[in-house]
Design a protein around this motif. Structure first.
Motif, PDB file in Angstrom:
ATOM      1  N   GLY A 196     -13.550  18.150  -7.688  1.00 27.97           N
ATOM      2  CA  GLY A 196     -13.282  18.093  -6.257  1.00 27.97           C
ATOM      3  C   GLY A 196     -11.933  17.536  -5.867  1.00 27.97           C
ATOM      4  O   GLY A 196     -11.657  17.399  -4.665  1.00 27.97           O
ATOM      5  N   GLU A 197     -11.067  17.196  -6.819  1.00 29.94           N
ATOM      6  CA  GLU A 197      -9.760  16.627  -6.481  1.00 29.94           C
ATOM      7  C   GLU A 197      -8.958  17.622  -5.650  1.00 29.94           C
ATOM      8  O   GLU A 197      -8.858  18.793  -5.969  1.00 29.94           O
ATOM      9  CB  GLU A 197      -8.988  16.285  -7.766  1.00 29.94           C
ATOM     10  N   PHE A 198      -8.369  17.120  -4.557  1.00 30.23           N
ATOM     11  CA  PHE A 198      -7.698  18.014  -3.614  1.00 30.23           C
ATOM     12  C   PHE A 198      -6.271  17.585  -3.306  1.00 30.23           C
ATOM     13  O   PHE A 198      -5.357  18.406  -3.253  1.00 30.23           O
ATOM     14  CB  PHE A 198      -8.526  18.082  -2.328  1.00 30.23           C
ATOM     15  N   GLY A 199      -6.046  16.285  -3.095  1.00 33.28           N
ATOM     16  CA  GLY A 199      -4.762  15.804  -2.610  1.00 33.28           C
ATOM     17  C   GLY A 199      -3.594  16.187  -3.487  1.00 33.28           C
ATOM     18  O   GLY A 199      -2.540  16.637  -2.985  1.00 33.28           O
ATOM     19  N   ALA A 200      -3.727  16.012  -4.793  1.00 27.87           N
ATOM     20  CA  ALA A 200      -2.629  16.377  -5.706  1.00 27.87           C
ATOM     21  C   ALA A 200      -2.672  17.849  -6.064  1.00 27.87           C
ATOM     22  O   ALA A 200      -1.631  18.512  -6.164  1.00 27.87           O
ATOM     23  CB  ALA A 200      -2.715  15.518  -6.977  1.00 27.87           C
ATOM     24  N   THR A 201      -3.889  18.383  -6.230  1.00 27.16           N
ATOM     25  CA  THR A 201      -4.031  19.769  -6.674  1.00 27.16           C
ATOM     26  C   THR A 201      -3.475  20.755  -5.659  1.00 27.16           C
ATOM     27  O   THR A 201      -2.975  21.826  -6.022  1.00 27.16           O
ATOM     28  CB  THR A 201      -5.515  20.082  -6.943  1.00 27.16           C
ATOM     29  N   VAL A 202      -3.534  20.415  -4.375  1.00 25.12           N
ATOM     30  CA  VAL A 202      -3.049  21.337  -3.358  1.00 25.12           C
ATOM     31  C   VAL A 202      -1.550  21.605  -3.524  1.00 25.12           C
ATOM     32  O   VAL A 202      -1.053  22.657  -3.107  1.00 25.12           O
ATOM     33  CB  VAL A 202      -3.348  20.761  -1.944  1.00 25.12           C
ATOM     34  N   PRO A 224      -6.027  29.263  -8.004  1.00 27.74           N
ATOM     35  CA  PRO A 224      -6.468  28.196  -7.104  1.00 27.74           C
ATOM     36  C   PRO A 224      -7.734  27.527  -7.609  1.00 27.74           C
ATOM     37  O   PRO A 224      -8.536  28.140  -8.322  1.00 27.74           O
ATOM     38  CB  PRO A 224      -6.742  28.951  -5.793  1.00 27.74           C
ATOM     39  N   THR A 225      -7.910  26.270  -7.243  1.00 28.58           N
ATOM     40  CA  THR A 225      -9.175  25.588  -7.507  1.00 28.58           C
ATOM     41  C   THR A 225     -10.097  25.768  -6.302  1.00 28.58           C
ATOM     42  O   THR A 225      -9.674  26.215  -5.240  1.00 28.58           O
ATOM     43  CB  THR A 225      -8.953  24.090  -7.765  1.00 28.58           C
ATOM     44  N   LEU A 226     -11.353  25.386  -6.460  1.00 25.42           N
ATOM     45  CA  LEU A 226     -12.314  25.553  -5.365  1.00 25.42           C
ATOM     46  C   LEU A 226     -11.905  24.800  -4.097  1.00 25.42           C
ATOM     47  O   LEU A 226     -11.912  25.375  -3.004  1.00 25.42           O
ATOM     48  CB  LEU A 226     -13.702  25.112  -5.825  1.00 25.42           C
ATOM     49  N   PRO A 227     -11.561  23.492  -4.182  1.00 21.56           N
ATOM     50  CA  PRO A 227     -11.155  22.803  -2.948  1.00 21.56           C
ATOM     51  C   PRO A 227      -9.940  23.432  -2.282  1.00 21.56           C
ATOM     52  O   PRO A 227      -9.883  23.528  -1.046  1.00 21.56           O
ATOM     53  CB  PRO A 227     -10.859  21.372  -3.426  1.00 21.56           C
ATOM     54  N   VAL A 228      -8.963  23.853  -3.078  1.00 18.41           N
ATOM     55  CA  VAL A 228      -7.767  24.481  -2.504  1.00 18.41           C
ATOM     56  C   VAL A 228      -8.131  25.802  -1.842  1.00 18.41           C
ATOM     57  O   VAL A 228      -7.642  26.133  -0.746  1.00 18.41           O
ATOM     58  CB  VAL A 228      -6.693  24.690  -3.595  1.00 18.41           C
ATOM     59  N   GLU A 260     -12.645  33.727  -8.364  1.00 15.58           N
ATOM     60  CA  GLU A 260     -12.005  33.262  -9.594  1.00 15.58           C
ATOM     61  C   GLU A 260     -11.720  31.764  -9.555  1.00 15.58           C
ATOM     62  O   GLU A 260     -11.532  31.137 -10.607  1.00 15.58           O
ATOM     63  CB  GLU A 260     -10.710  34.040  -9.844  1.00 15.58           C
ATOM     64  N   ALA A 261     -11.693  31.194  -8.346  1.00 14.09           N
ATOM     65  CA  ALA A 261     -11.478  29.751  -8.226  1.00 14.09           C
ATOM     66  C   ALA A 261     -12.603  28.962  -8.890  1.00 14.09           C
ATOM     67  O   ALA A 261     -12.390  27.833  -9.336  1.00 14.09           O
ATOM     68  CB  ALA A 261     -11.362  29.353  -6.754  1.00 14.09           C
ATOM     69  N   VAL A 262     -13.801  29.549  -8.967  1.00 10.64           N
ATOM     70  CA  VAL A 262     -14.921  28.863  -9.623  1.00 10.64           C
ATOM     71  C   VAL A 262     -14.610  28.661 -11.101  1.00 10.64           C
ATOM     72  O   VAL A 262     -14.714  27.549 -11.638  1.00 10.64           O
ATOM     73  CB  VAL A 262     -16.227  29.669  -9.452  1.00 10.64           C
ATOM     74  N   GLY A 263     -14.209  29.736 -11.766  1.00  9.26           N
ATOM     75  CA  GLY A 263     -13.868  29.627 -13.187  1.00  9.26           C
ATOM     76  C   GLY A 263     -12.673  28.722 -13.416  1.00  9.26           C
ATOM     77  O   GLY A 263     -12.655  27.924 -14.370  1.00  9.26           O
ATOM     78  N   ASN A 264     -11.658  28.834 -12.549  1.00  8.53           N
ATOM     79  CA  ASN A 264     -10.484  27.967 -12.677  1.00  8.53           C
ATOM     80  C   ASN A 264     -10.883  26.503 -12.583  1.00  8.53           C
ATOM     81  O   ASN A 264     -10.454  25.666 -13.394  1.00  8.53           O
ATOM     82  CB  ASN A 264      -9.467  28.278 -11.576  1.00  8.53           C
ATOM     83  N   SER A 265     -11.690  26.164 -11.579  1.00 10.18           N
ATOM     84  CA  SER A 265     -12.087  24.776 -11.370  1.00 10.18           C
ATOM     85  C   SER A 265     -12.887  24.242 -12.547  1.00 10.18           C
ATOM     86  O   SER A 265     -12.692  23.096 -12.969  1.00 10.18           O
ATOM     87  CB  SER A 265     -12.904  24.651 -10.079  1.00 10.18           C
ATOM     88  N   LEU A 266     -13.797  25.041 -13.074  1.00 10.27           N
ATOM     89  CA  LEU A 266     -14.618  24.584 -14.203  1.00 10.27           C
ATOM     90  C   LEU A 266     -13.756  24.335 -15.433  1.00 10.27           C
ATOM     91  O   LEU A 266     -13.929  23.331 -16.133  1.00 10.27           O
ATOM     92  CB  LEU A 266     -15.706  25.611 -14.511  1.00 10.27           C
ATOM     93  N   ARG A 267     -12.811  25.237 -15.699  1.00 11.27           N
ATOM     94  CA  ARG A 267     -11.937  25.054 -16.864  1.00 11.27           C
ATOM     95  C   ARG A 267     -11.047  23.820 -16.689  1.00 11.27           C
ATOM     96  O   ARG A 267     -10.922  22.999 -17.617  1.00 11.27           O
ATOM     97  CB  ARG A 267     -11.073  26.305 -17.080  1.00 11.27           C
TER      98      ARG A 267
END
Length: 541
Positions: free
Chosen positions: A477-483, A491-495, A335-342
């Motif tokens: 691909g943003e990770f630092g803030a999203t985590v 969750p997003t893909l990087p997280v 589900e992180a794939v769909g979350n990240s795309l949206r």
């Protein structure tokens, strides 16, 4: 300019200032003595020293490896050149989590080198340096190679006719012309490696920590806001200085040279030396770029078919939240794939609106204040994303901006990183539009909005698409803030990749490889589409 200023004031300056204020205030009074206390600690001095020297080493190594590639792309014409240009640019738009995962599959425990020769480089500085070169190779090739391809080679040829040797002609004619571009590329590489987070966290282990990693550790694990605030100020000052020098080198590059069409300067390689140089660049691309990505893909299938074979087992496991008895996720990792795309689509739209308005304002206005605003737009690339993410949590939790539980918080954080790419992509194109076309439209009775729609938009449409592609890729691909701000059930893909890598077990490791492969493919497709619509004036990236 009102919209970009308001956006950055509310979603960048306010959260960062709030975090610093909480760390340096006690009882309503500023405690500036904490700065000296923190900066005198031996462990913090070690972090500052490692952050600086690894950034310098990464920059030097990247220039050493990438400058021959910049020359090949600038001066040689060969089959597959455009495809190779896209391939070497793919790492730049990849999330740092994917880069770290790819090199973990190559250099880490059970990686390719470990299997073949028993060599492990994870938790060593060499893994970090190589990953930084992988990530920033395209910065040098694009920045230096783009200018090199527009330098008239007849100037160097004239120097050789007058008796100068090949090296002397290059040193006296070409190198001074390239110096601003080389300096600009070096500064950008230093900026990206100085603020490195995902790569160091995955490959460095507990032995190595950059400022960004230490800010995360002090904030999320130790809850030591004073130390985190001081480190944020140090990083902010360093990034501000780097960007100021970078802006000066860019202005120098734009003013000092007369450029020609790149099509006039490239030709097929001639002689054994030039073919050997081309072969060396191709080999570098194979070993440095394609090998880590290939190993990442291979590991996503390896052992997933049972009995040590290949299969889609790790990908199928992504459909279950509790595969293998794991409680890493509240929802299936897929589900992180769909979350990240949206999230990335919304962030792209926000970045286009804010960045487009900022680029238009910078085009129509001049002066020191405008140049200062231009530099400020780049700050999100270097200021601690960890600080921004944590700042979102503690500031955007009261009316009228009670967004702490809202899904929009993630796209807003991602858009902050996307805006600089939009501005840097669209600004050169907007500046190239002849002002007389706008004036003629106004004389004929067109309103400013209609003049923009009828004059500017047709000329910048391709640049807008390029800007949207870059904003989408970096948001994805943003990770630092999203985590900090991504909810456990969204969750997003990087997280998701970071969570899987943080847990032991072959299944978790395989799922991390599978998710990283999916993320890599989405970013690579975005980049390949960009290459097809990219214009010669489509900015620095």
């Amino acid at each position: 300019m009102a919209v970009p200023v308001a956006f950055f004031a509310v979603f960048f300056a306010y959260p960062v200032t709030a975090i610093v204020g909480r760390g340096l205030k006690a009882g309503g009074d500023w405690q500036f003595g904490r700065i000296g206390d923190v900066l005198s600690r031996p462990d913090i001095l070690d972090v500052l020293w490692f952050t600086t020297w690894q950034a310098l080493a990464s920059t030097a190594l990247t220039l050493l490896i990438a400058l021959p590639g910049a020359y090949v792309f600038a001066r040689f014409d060969f089959p597959g050149k455009q495809v190779l240009r896209a391939v070497v640019t793919v790492p730049f738009v990849l999330p740092t989590v994917v880069v770290g995962t790819a090199f973990l599959a190559l250099l880490g425990r059970g990686g390719l080198l470990d299997e073949l020769w028993g060599v492990r480089l994870d938790t060593t500085v060499w893994a970090i340096l190589l990953a930084h070169v992988f990530f920033n190779y395209a910065v040098v090739v694009r920045t230096v190679g783009g200018l090199w391809s527009q330098l008239d080679p007849r100037q160097e040829e004239a120097a050789r006719v007058l008796g100068a040797g090949r090296f002397a002609a290059f040193r006296r004619v070409t190198l001074p012309a390239l110096a601003p571009a080389v300096a600009a590329a070096a500064l950008m590489v230093f900026l990206f490696t100085f603020t490195s987070f995902g790569v160091v966290q995955i490959l460095g282990g507990p032995a190595y920590s950059t400022l960004e990693v230490e800010i995360y550790r002090q904030t999320a694990q130790l809850l030591d806001l004073p130390t985190a605030a001081v480190l944020t100020l140090v990083q902010f000052a360093a990034v501000g200085g780097i960007l100021a020098v970078h802006a000066a080198t860019v202005r120098r590059r734009e003013r000092a040279l007369k450029l020609v069409d790149p099509a006039q300067t490239s030709r097929r390689p001639r002689g054994a030396g030039q073919w050997a140089l081309l072969g060396g660049v191709l080999l570098t691309a194979l070993l440095l770029i394609l090998l880590p990505l290939g190993v990442l893909v291979e590991r996503s299938f390896d052992g997933a078919g049972g009995a040590g074979g290949y299969g889609f087992g790790y990908y199928r496991a992504l459909q279950s939240a509790g595969a293998g008895g794991s409680s890493t996720f509240l929802v299936p990792p897929l589900e992180a794939v769909g979350n990240s795309l949206r999230y990335a689509l919304v962030a792209t739209l926000v970045a286009l609106v804010v960045g487009g308005l900022a680029a238009a304002a910078l085009t129509r206005r001049a002066g020191r204040l405008v140049r200062g605003f231009d530099a400020l737009l780049m700050l999100p690339l270097g200021v601690s994303a960890v600080t921004v993410g944590f700042g979102f949590l503690i500031t955007l939790d009261e009316p009228p901006l009670d967004l702490r539980t809202s899904w929009i918080l993630v796209p807003l954080a991602q858009a902050l990183v996307g805006v600089p790419f939009v501005v840097r992509t669209m600004l050169p194109v907007l500046r190239a539009v002849d002002e007389r076309l706008r004036e003629a439209a106004a004389v004929l009775g067109a309103s400013p909005l209609r003049a923009w729609r009828e004059v500017d938009l047709p000329l910048v449409r391709r640049a807008v698409l390029v800007a949207a592609g870059f904003a989408f890729a970096v948001s994805l691909g943003e990770f630092g803030a999203t985590v900090f701000i991504a909810r456990p059930d969204n969750p997003t893909l990087p997280v998701a990749v970071a969570r899987l890598l943080g847990r032991s077990g072959e299944l978790n490791y395989g799922q991390a490889m599978a998710l990283s492969t999916i993320l890599m493919l989405v970013c690579a497709v975005s980049l390949l589409l960009l290459e097809r619509i990219r214009t010669d004036r489509s900015g620095e990236f």
